[in-house]
Design a protein around this motif. Structure first.
Motif, PDB file in Angstrom:
ATOM      1  N   LYS A  79     -11.335   9.855  -0.526  1.00 20.20           N
ATOM      2  CA  LYS A  79     -10.636   9.234  -1.650  1.00 20.20           C
ATOM      3  C   LYS A  79     -11.606   8.418  -2.490  1.00 20.20           C
ATOM      4  O   LYS A  79     -12.269   7.522  -1.996  1.00 20.20           O
ATOM      5  CB  LYS A  79      -9.498   8.365  -1.128  1.00 20.20           C
ATOM      6  CG  LYS A  79      -8.425   9.182  -0.447  1.00 20.20           C
ATOM      7  CD  LYS A  79      -7.345   8.298   0.118  1.00 20.20           C
ATOM      8  CE  LYS A  79      -6.314   9.188   0.768  1.00 20.20           C
ATOM      9  NZ  LYS A  79      -5.904   8.750   2.065  1.00 20.20           N
ATOM     10  N   ARG A 138      -6.200   4.080  -2.268  1.00 20.02           N
ATOM     11  CA  ARG A 138      -5.211   4.591  -3.216  1.00 20.02           C
ATOM     12  C   ARG A 138      -4.018   3.654  -3.340  1.00 20.02           C
ATOM     13  O   ARG A 138      -3.034   3.994  -3.975  1.00 20.02           O
ATOM     14  CB  ARG A 138      -4.731   5.967  -2.777  1.00 20.02           C
ATOM     15  CG  ARG A 138      -5.778   7.038  -2.962  1.00 20.02           C
ATOM     16  CD  ARG A 138      -5.303   8.349  -2.481  1.00 20.02           C
ATOM     17  NE  ARG A 138      -4.032   8.727  -3.098  1.00 20.02           N
ATOM     18  CZ  ARG A 138      -3.697   9.944  -3.413  1.00 20.02           C
ATOM     19  NH1 ARG A 138      -4.525  10.915  -3.195  1.00 20.02           N
ATOM     20  NH2 ARG A 138      -2.526  10.211  -3.928  1.00 20.02           N
ATOM     21  N   ARG A 182      -2.089   9.606  -7.782  1.00 22.98           N
ATOM     22  CA  ARG A 182      -3.359   9.009  -7.336  1.00 22.98           C
ATOM     23  C   ARG A 182      -3.189   7.567  -6.892  1.00 22.98           C
ATOM     24  O   ARG A 182      -3.979   7.054  -6.114  1.00 22.98           O
ATOM     25  CB  ARG A 182      -4.400   9.050  -8.472  1.00 22.98           C
ATOM     26  CG  ARG A 182      -4.720  10.421  -8.983  1.00 22.98           C
ATOM     27  CD  ARG A 182      -5.980  11.106  -8.494  1.00 22.98           C
ATOM     28  NE  ARG A 182      -7.008  10.352  -7.860  1.00 22.98           N
ATOM     29  CZ  ARG A 182      -8.127   9.940  -8.429  1.00 22.98           C
ATOM     30  NH1 ARG A 182      -8.349  10.160  -9.698  1.00 22.98           N
ATOM     31  NH2 ARG A 182      -9.033   9.302  -7.738  1.00 22.98           N
ATOM     32  N   SER A 239       0.470  10.824 -11.554  1.00 25.00           N
ATOM     33  CA  SER A 239      -0.352  11.900 -10.978  1.00 25.00           C
ATOM     34  C   SER A 239      -0.422  11.819  -9.453  1.00 25.00           C
ATOM     35  O   SER A 239      -0.984  12.697  -8.816  1.00 25.00           O
ATOM     36  CB  SER A 239      -1.770  11.840 -11.544  1.00 25.00           C
ATOM     37  OG  SER A 239      -2.445  10.685 -11.070  1.00 25.00           O
ATOM     38  N   LEU A 278      -2.081   7.086 -13.329  1.00 26.34           N
ATOM     39  CA  LEU A 278      -2.415   7.169 -11.904  1.00 26.34           C
ATOM     40  C   LEU A 278      -1.156   7.317 -11.056  1.00 26.34           C
ATOM     41  O   LEU A 278      -1.118   8.095 -10.108  1.00 26.34           O
ATOM     42  CB  LEU A 278      -3.197   5.928 -11.460  1.00 26.34           C
ATOM     43  CG  LEU A 278      -4.617   5.796 -11.989  1.00 26.34           C
ATOM     44  CD1 LEU A 278      -5.213   4.456 -11.579  1.00 26.34           C
ATOM     45  CD2 LEU A 278      -5.497   6.937 -11.515  1.00 26.34           C
ATOM     46  N   SER A 299     -11.017  15.294   2.896  1.00 26.86           N
ATOM     47  CA  SER A 299     -10.803  14.670   1.596  1.00 26.86           C
ATOM     48  C   SER A 299     -11.316  13.235   1.636  1.00 26.86           C
ATOM     49  O   SER A 299     -11.004  12.480   2.530  1.00 26.86           O
ATOM     50  CB  SER A 299      -9.307  14.693   1.269  1.00 26.86           C
ATOM     51  OG  SER A 299      -9.098  14.002   0.083  1.00 26.86           O
ATOM     52  N   LEU A 351     -10.381   3.897  -7.489  1.00 26.82           N
ATOM     53  CA  LEU A 351      -9.844   4.024  -8.839  1.00 26.82           C
ATOM     54  C   LEU A 351     -10.266   2.877  -9.756  1.00 26.82           C
ATOM     55  O   LEU A 351      -9.817   2.814 -10.895  1.00 26.82           O
ATOM     56  CB  LEU A 351      -8.306   4.075  -8.764  1.00 26.82           C
ATOM     57  CG  LEU A 351      -7.731   5.155  -7.848  1.00 26.82           C
ATOM     58  CD1 LEU A 351      -6.227   4.967  -7.685  1.00 26.82           C
ATOM     59  CD2 LEU A 351      -8.054   6.538  -8.379  1.00 26.82           C
ATOM     60  N   GLN A 354     -10.967  13.789  -6.698  1.00 23.17           N
ATOM     61  CA  GLN A 354     -11.016  13.521  -5.274  1.00 23.17           C
ATOM     62  C   GLN A 354     -12.184  14.321  -4.693  1.00 23.17           C
ATOM     63  O   GLN A 354     -12.266  15.521  -4.852  1.00 23.17           O
ATOM     64  CB  GLN A 354      -9.687  13.918  -4.657  1.00 23.17           C
ATOM     65  CG  GLN A 354      -9.508  13.406  -3.263  1.00 23.17           C
ATOM     66  CD  GLN A 354      -8.033  13.365  -2.920  1.00 23.17           C
ATOM     67  OE1 GLN A 354      -7.395  12.377  -3.162  1.00 23.17           O
ATOM     68  NE2 GLN A 354      -7.526  14.442  -2.384  1.00 23.17           N
TER      69      GLN A 354
END
Length: 186
Positions: A10, A84, A41, A39, A36, A8, A13, A1
């Motif tokens: 993103k 995400r 994510r 975790s 993913l 932050s 993915l 990230q």
């Protein structure tokens, strides 16, 4: 990230899994989704797997039809909006991926991660063949294992080599069994 100005950011993915047939790209894409999700994510949604092979076989001339452009627009929208909530994984050989991305140029910059899969070498093919045999209820004798390792030592490729070798072994076994019980013509 990634972080930008203390906030932050993103990272998308989306990925491309590229390599020869039979090396496990599709299974890896399913594992990617699981990783993913575990975790955190991948907040919601799922990983969408897009096969470049389907397009390359359907349209090797790299001509994108009206229907194809609509599909591309939908994918671009999905990939651009999905930070995400979902991910798209493209799978295919080098050639298939080149054909697909040439026909869908708007997708290439959205594919952040490119993962290359190599051909499986003899020792991995031997382990795969033994696993496949066990899954089908066969146990390899020491003689069969030694012969398999000898055959596979110099080979490399995808799982199709191990599957083909197992099929040949099953046919040979069936022929031997048929001969033992006197069944001609097999």
């Amino acid at each position: 990230q990634a972080r930008k100005n203390g906030k932050s950011k993103k990272t998308p993915l989306h990925a491309a899994f590229i390599g020869p047939e039979g090396v496990g790209k599709e299974k890896a894409a399913l594992l990617y989704e699981e990783i993913l999700r575990k975790s955190g994510r991948l907040a919601s949604g799922k990983v969408r797997i897009v096969s470049a092979a389907t397009f390359a076989k359907k349209d090797p001339g790299q001509v994108c039809t009206k229907e194809c452009r609509k599909e591309e627009e939908e994918l671009v929208k999905e990939m651009s909006e999905a930070k995400r909530s979902s991910a798209v994984v493209f799978i295919g050989t080098d050639e298939e991926m080149q054909i697909y991305l040439k026909a869908h140029p708007a997708l290439a910059p959205l594919i952040i991660h490119k993962i290359r899969f190599n051909k499986l070498k003899g020792d991995l093919l031997a382990k795969l063949l033994e696993k496949l045999a066990l899954e089908e209820g066969f146990e390899l004798t020491e003689e069969a294992r030694a012969r398999m390792e000898q055959v596979l030592r110099e080979k490399q490729g995808g799982s199709s080599i191990a599957k083909e070798l197992l099929e040949r072994a099953k046919i040979n076994l069936a022929k031997r069994l048929a001969a033992e019980v006197g069944q001609p013509g097999f």
